[in-house]
Design an enzyme around this catalytic site. Structure first.
Site, PDB file in Angstrom:
ATOM      1  N   TYR A 266       6.231  -5.547  13.973  1.00  0.00           N
ATOM      2  CA  TYR A 266       7.002  -5.310  12.744  1.00  0.00           C
ATOM      3  C   TYR A 266       8.071  -6.395  12.580  1.00  0.00           C
ATOM      4  O   TYR A 266       8.182  -7.012  11.509  1.00  0.00           O
ATOM      5  CB  TYR A 266       7.645  -3.919  12.816  1.00  0.00           C
TER       6      TYR A 266
ATOM      7  N   LYS B 245       8.241  -9.232   9.589  1.00  0.00           N
ATOM      8  CA  LYS B 245       9.330  -9.250   8.598  1.00  0.00           C
ATOM      9  C   LYS B 245      10.098 -10.583   8.638  1.00  0.00           C
ATOM     10  O   LYS B 245      10.541 -11.082   7.597  1.00  0.00           O
ATOM     11  CB  LYS B 245      10.270  -8.061   8.818  1.00  0.00           C
TER      12      LYS B 245
HETATM   13  N1  LIG Z   1      12.501   2.898   4.995  1.00  0.00           N
HETATM   14  C1  LIG Z   1      13.261   1.957   5.511  1.00  0.00           C
HETATM   15  O1  LIG Z   1      14.324   2.221   6.058  1.00  0.00           O
HETATM   16  C2  LIG Z   1      12.848   0.513   5.429  1.00  0.00           C
HETATM   17  C3  LIG Z   1      13.738  -0.449   5.899  1.00  0.00           C
HETATM   18  C4  LIG Z   1      13.396  -1.788   5.816  1.00  0.00           C
HETATM   19  C5  LIG Z   1      12.188  -2.155   5.256  1.00  0.00           C
HETATM   20  N2  LIG Z   1      11.350  -1.190   4.811  1.00  0.00           N
HETATM   21  C6  LIG Z   1      10.076  -1.631   4.231  1.00  0.00           C
HETATM   22  O2  LIG Z   1       9.856  -0.958   3.028  1.00  0.00           O
HETATM   23  C7  LIG Z   1       8.455  -0.841   2.810  1.00  0.00           C
HETATM   24  C8  LIG Z   1       8.126   0.615   2.494  1.00  0.00           C
HETATM   25  O3  LIG Z   1       8.403   1.395   3.632  1.00  0.00           O
HETATM   26  P1  LIG Z   1       8.738   2.944   3.566  1.00  0.00           P
HETATM   27  O4  LIG Z   1       9.875   3.157   4.470  1.00  0.00           O
HETATM   28  O5  LIG Z   1       8.822   3.403   2.183  1.00  0.00           O
HETATM   29  O6  LIG Z   1       7.445   3.530   4.328  1.00  0.00           O
HETATM   30  P2  LIG Z   1       6.322   4.563   3.889  1.00  0.00           P
HETATM   31  O7  LIG Z   1       6.913   5.744   3.215  1.00  0.00           O
HETATM   32  O8  LIG Z   1       5.517   4.764   5.130  1.00  0.00           O
HETATM   33  O9  LIG Z   1       5.480   3.753   2.813  1.00  0.00           O
HETATM   34  C9  LIG Z   1       4.563   2.758   3.151  1.00  0.00           C
HETATM   35  C10 LIG Z   1       3.656   2.547   1.964  1.00  0.00           C
HETATM   36  O10 LIG Z   1       2.756   1.483   2.247  1.00  0.00           O
HETATM   37  C11 LIG Z   1       1.463   1.891   1.847  1.00  0.00           C
HETATM   38  N3  LIG Z   1       0.452   1.190   2.631  1.00  0.00           N
HETATM   39  C12 LIG Z   1       0.368   1.082   3.975  1.00  0.00           C
HETATM   40  N4  LIG Z   1      -0.736   0.408   4.313  1.00  0.00           N
HETATM   41  C13 LIG Z   1      -1.365   0.087   3.150  1.00  0.00           C
HETATM   42  C14 LIG Z   1      -2.583  -0.593   2.844  1.00  0.00           C
HETATM   43  N5  LIG Z   1      -3.366  -1.108   3.798  1.00  0.00           N
HETATM   44  N6  LIG Z   1      -2.924  -0.733   1.538  1.00  0.00           N
HETATM   45  C15 LIG Z   1      -2.141  -0.213   0.560  1.00  0.00           C
HETATM   46  N7  LIG Z   1      -0.983   0.427   0.797  1.00  0.00           N
HETATM   47  C16 LIG Z   1      -0.616   0.587   2.077  1.00  0.00           C
HETATM   48  C17 LIG Z   1       1.427   3.389   2.061  1.00  0.00           C
HETATM   49  O11 LIG Z   1       0.489   3.998   1.191  1.00  0.00           O
HETATM   50  P3  LIG Z   1      -0.925   4.599   1.620  1.00  0.00           P
HETATM   51  O12 LIG Z   1      -0.787   5.172   2.996  1.00  0.00           O
HETATM   52  O13 LIG Z   1      -1.184   5.637   0.562  1.00  0.00           O
HETATM   53  O14 LIG Z   1      -1.867   3.453   1.535  1.00  0.00           O
HETATM   54  C18 LIG Z   1       2.829   3.774   1.622  1.00  0.00           C
HETATM   55  O15 LIG Z   1       2.875   3.975   0.236  1.00  0.00           O
HETATM   56  C19 LIG Z   1       7.778  -1.375   4.059  1.00  0.00           C
HETATM   57  O16 LIG Z   1       7.391  -2.721   3.854  1.00  0.00           O
HETATM   58  C20 LIG Z   1       8.868  -1.303   5.091  1.00  0.00           C
HETATM   59  O17 LIG Z   1       8.699  -2.234   6.126  1.00  0.00           O
HETATM   60  C21 LIG Z   1      11.635   0.134   4.895  1.00  0.00           C
END
Ligand SMILES: NC(=O)c1ccc[n+]([C@@H]2O[C@H](COP(=O)([O-])OP(=O)(O)OC[C@H]3O[C@@H](n4cnc5c(N)ncnc54)[C@H](OP(=O)(O)O)[C@@H]3O)[C@@H](O)[C@H]2O)c1
Length: 262
Positions: free
Chosen positions: A168, A172
């Site tokens: 990860y 990033k």
């Molecule tokens: N939450 C945080 O605190 C945080 C902090 C820093 C960065 N981020 C970044 O923000 C982004 C969203 O994260 P989140 O926290 O919202 O996590 P999440 O709720 O697990 O969402 C991840 C999303 O990615 C989709 N996804 C995963 N693999 C995929 C694939 N092969 N094809 C299409 N869609 C795919 C999933 O949808 P499906 O499973 O339906 O495909 C889901 O909608 C990520 O890039 C994460 O690294 C999050």
């Protein structure tokens, strides 16, 4: 920016106006992606919401009839991402905004995280992100305009450490570097590329952090002493998506409650 506002935009500052822009948001079936798609649609954009799970996408589209188009796709597949791009253009005739948000992690110490697991994370978080930059970017270059927002993480800038996730962090960090390169290549042809690096926001990905005592201890050590609230990325998102950031490209905007400032 208060996101409890009604769907119809009223008296928008032209600098931040994204009404009738066409956006693609990946990873829109949950978490931040769902929030990003909603924030853009509420400000009058047309949003192609992308993820593999169709039911949550359909539920999201039903909340914003005519504004959000649900397209199920796996971002690791060339033909499916090309289909997303084609569907956006067929639907609204352009692609103005891309939010490259789909992401996964694998939490385990590096001595246990084998190369196949590492690669799987990089394939979604970096290679798939590049795939959409490449395919949508070509369209934007033809149009002579567009803005791409790559969702990085503070873990592209600092180590995750006590929540071990080597793939990860590597992915990033690379997103931030890729953002600079694409921005530089396309800057004089009207296409801007920036990254957004969130701290910790509650989602399926971070659920454990928000519910464990180890997570609570982490938050106690950071300046704001709390995770981000649901709508606290929207200001940065709209800024990067709109003309308010017209002279900004290749940069990473960090929204983390001060996490990386200490
Ligand atoms: N939450 C945080 O605190 C945080 C902090 C820093 C960065 N981020 C970044 O923000 C982004 C969203 O994260 P989140 O926290 O919202 O996590 P999440 O709720 O697990 O969402 C991840 C999303 O990615 C989709 N996804 C995963 N693999 C995929 C694939 N092969 N094809 C299409 N869609 C795919 C999933 O949808 P499906 O499973 O339906 O495909 C889901 O909608 C990520 O890039 C994460 O690294 C999050």
């Amino acid at each position: 920016m208060n996101d409890s506002a009604a769907s119809t935009p009223t008296s928008i500052d032209p600098l931040f106006d994204i009404s009738d822009k066409v956006a693609i948001v990946t990873g829109a079936s949950s978490g931040l992606g769902r929030q990003f798609a909603t924030a853009l649609a509420r400000r009058g954009a047309y949003v192609v919401a992308v993820a593999r799970r169709s039911d949550p996408l359909k539920a999201l589209a039903d909340e914003h009839p005519g504004r959000i188009l649900a397209v199920s796709a796996d971002v690791t597949k060339d033909d499916q991402v090309q289909d997303v791009v084609d569907r956006a253009v067929e639907w609204r005739g352009a692609i103005d905004i891309v939010v490259n948000n789909a992401g996964i992690t694998s939490i385990q110490p590096a001595e246990d995280e084998d190369a196949a697991t590492f690669s799987r994370v990089v394939d979604v978080n970096l290679v798939a992100l590049y795939r959409l930059c490449h395919l949508a970017g070509r369209r934007m270059l033809e149009q002579g305009q567009g803005t791409i927002i790559n969702i990085a993480s503070i873990n592209g800038l600092v180590a995750s450490w006590s929540i071990p996730e080597a793939g990860y962090c590597a992915s990033k960090g690379a997103v931030i570097s890729l953002t600079r390169e694409l921005a530089a290549q396309w800057a004089d042809r009207g296409v801007r590329v920036n990254a957004l690096a969130p701290g910790y926001f509650r989602s399926e990905l971070t659920e454990e952090l928000f519910t464990s005592s180890a997570g609570e201890r982490r938050f106690r050590r950071m300046p704001m002493r709390r995770g981000g609230r649901e709508d606290e990325l929207n200001g940065a998102l709209v800024f990067l998506a709109s003309n308010a950031s017209s002279y900004m490209t290749g940069q990473t905007l960090v929204i983390d409650g001060g996490w990386t400032s200490v």
